[in-house]
Design a protein around this motif. Structure first.
Motif, short mmCIF file in Angstrom:
data_model
loop_
_atom_site.label_atom_id
_atom_site.label_comp_id
_atom_site.label_asym_id
_atom_site.label_seq_id
_atom_site.Cartn_x
_atom_site.Cartn_y
_atom_site.Cartn_z
N PRO A 297 0.76 -1.31 -0.06
CA PRO A 297 0.07 0.04 -0.15
C PRO A 297 1.02 1.30 0.06
N TYR A 298 2.02 1.23 0.53
CA TYR A 298 2.84 2.32 0.73
C TYR A 298 3.99 2.53 -0.50
N ARG A 299 3.96 1.52 -1.41
CA ARG A 299 4.78 1.53 -2.64
C ARG A 299 6.57 1.22 -2.26
N SER A 304 2.21 -6.14 2.41
CA SER A 304 1.83 -6.55 3.83
C SER A 304 0.44 -6.96 4.00
N HIS A 305 -0.16 -7.05 2.99
CA HIS A 305 -1.39 -7.83 2.66
C HIS A 305 -1.71 -8.49 1.55
N ILE A 306 -2.43 -9.62 1.61
CA ILE A 306 -2.60 -10.59 0.53
C ILE A 306 -3.91 -11.19 0.38
N GLY A 307 -4.47 -11.38 -0.74
CA GLY A 307 -5.82 -11.77 -0.88
C GLY A 307 -5.84 -12.86 -2.00
N ILE A 308 -6.93 -13.50 -2.42
CA ILE A 308 -7.00 -14.50 -3.44
C ILE A 308 -8.19 -14.06 -4.40
N TYR A 309 -7.70 -13.74 -5.73
CA TYR A 309 -8.62 -13.28 -6.50
C TYR A 309 -9.75 -14.22 -6.98
N SER A 333 -10.32 2.15 -2.80
CA SER A 333 -8.82 2.72 -2.96
C SER A 333 -7.73 2.09 -2.35
N TYR A 334 -7.84 1.66 -1.22
CA TYR A 334 -6.82 0.96 -0.42
C TYR A 334 -6.26 -0.17 -1.36
N TYR A 335 -6.92 -0.77 -2.03
CA TYR A 335 -6.47 -1.79 -2.80
C TYR A 335 -5.95 -1.45 -4.35
#
Length: 346
Positions: A297-299, A304-309, A333-335
């Motif tokens: 998120p801060y480039r 720091s976060h992960i998810g499954i499409y 927006s966060y993602y």
């Protein structure tokens, strides 16, 4: 433990060596093999509520020592050995909650609880039992792979724990001892007490679809920082203390492990999960259900976060403390504003 059990003299394979196997992930591209459906032993979440509270975290910790020794198997084994009694001594001298014989205990003992080494300290004994089980699993797997024995690795591991690995080798499988056969059967039955089994996913299901399905079945479970592993939801620590559930990376690890039929053990944290597998462009036209998205998120290089499409611009994930496993839109927006690392494991 009974007298005469042999002791294996080697160390378990380090975790990093297991992770190295992920470099051959592409072999799973065809999905779950139609001749080897996902079985209930893999697709089962640990039910820690059945374990006495004072031993629960030790069982969870010990159940991460090797893939064959799940928390539910270890809990069933401890109940069978001692009935969860840390002070019991058997008529033949086996000691404590894991029933180690005096001659065997020194080979596997460590001071895991910081209070000195003792077979009567549950933390020390539970961790030692897992180390010994894992060593036996490696031995009997070698027997199977060399054609000197046949059967399920976990069953032969339990038989070796009861009768010794030489008995397994001599009889090319579970020895024909009534005590040993009953030992394996009782522990397998007791495992049902310590696990929640979900219905199997059909054999032949494409790998990515299976990843999505295993993750989607966890919707509604609490986010628990540090909680969760391949066995299912577990109690976390820090902000996750007292909460049984998954964090973002353990949900991914769990779903990929079970979708692969237990063949793929991803690294535990998101920062490492985005370094393995096949890189996929950040493009919905190229992405497929089951791909994993790491977010920075801060480039600054910190994923720091992960998810499954799951398709249609959405993902399933475990977002943060106070939330639950759920589906979110990637346009949020966060993602959307984060740097992405999209990976494909099969």
């Amino acid at each position: 433990m009974k007298p005469g059990r042999a002791v294996a003299g080697f160390l378990a394979v380090p975790f990093l060596l297991m992770v190295a196997g992920l470099l051959v992930i592409a072999a799973l591209a065809g999905g779950l093999p139609s001749t080897s459906p996902v079985g209930s032993r893999l697709n089962a979440a640990f039910n820690g509520a059945q374990v006495p509270a004072e031993y629960r975290e030790w069982v969870i910790r010990a159940g991460q020592t090797c893939p064959e020794v799940t928390p539910q198997l270890l809990a069933a084994q401890l109940e069978q050995e001692s009935g969860w009694n840390p002070t019991v001594v058997s008529p033949v001298g086996a000691m404590g909650i894991a029933q180690f014989m005096p001659g065997t205990w020194p080979n596997w003992s460590e001071d895991n609880d910081g209070g000195g080494v003792s077979p009567y300290h549950p933390g020390d004994a539970i961790m030692a039992a897992a180390r010994y089980d894992c060593a036996l699993a490696k031995i009997v797997r070698g027997y199977i792979e060399s054609g000197r024995a046949s059967g399920d690795v976990q069953d032969l591991m339990l038989a070796a724990y009861n009768a010794g690995p030489n008995a397994v080798l001599n009889y090319r499988g579970i020895p024909p001892y009534a005590e040993t056969q009953n030992y394996v059967r009782v522990i397998r039955t007791l495992m049902n007490k310590y696990q929640d089994v979900t219905p199997d996913i059909a054999a032949g299901t494409p790998f990515g679809s299976a990843v999505v399905e295993f993750a989607m079945r966890q919707r509604g479970l609490p986010y628990s920082w540090g909680g969760g592993d391949t066995s299912g939801p577990s109690m976390g620590f820090g902000n996750g203390a007292g909460v049984t559930g998954f964090d973002c990376s353990s949900l991914v690890q769990y779903a990929v492990y079970h979708a692969s039929g237990g063949k793929l053990l991803l690294p535990r944290v998101s920062q490492a999960q985005v370094t393995v597998g096949q890189e996929v462009p950040r493009d919905f036209a190229a992405m497929m259900p089951g791909d994993v998205i790491g977010f920075d998120p801060y480039r600054n290089g910190d994923y720091s976060h992960i998810g499954i499409y799951i398709g249609n611009g959405q993902m399933v994930h475990a977002p943060k403390t106070g939330d639950v496993v759920k589906v979110s839109d990637l346009s949020e927006s966060y993602y959307a504003n984060a740097t992405w690392s999209v990976r494909r494991y099969g």
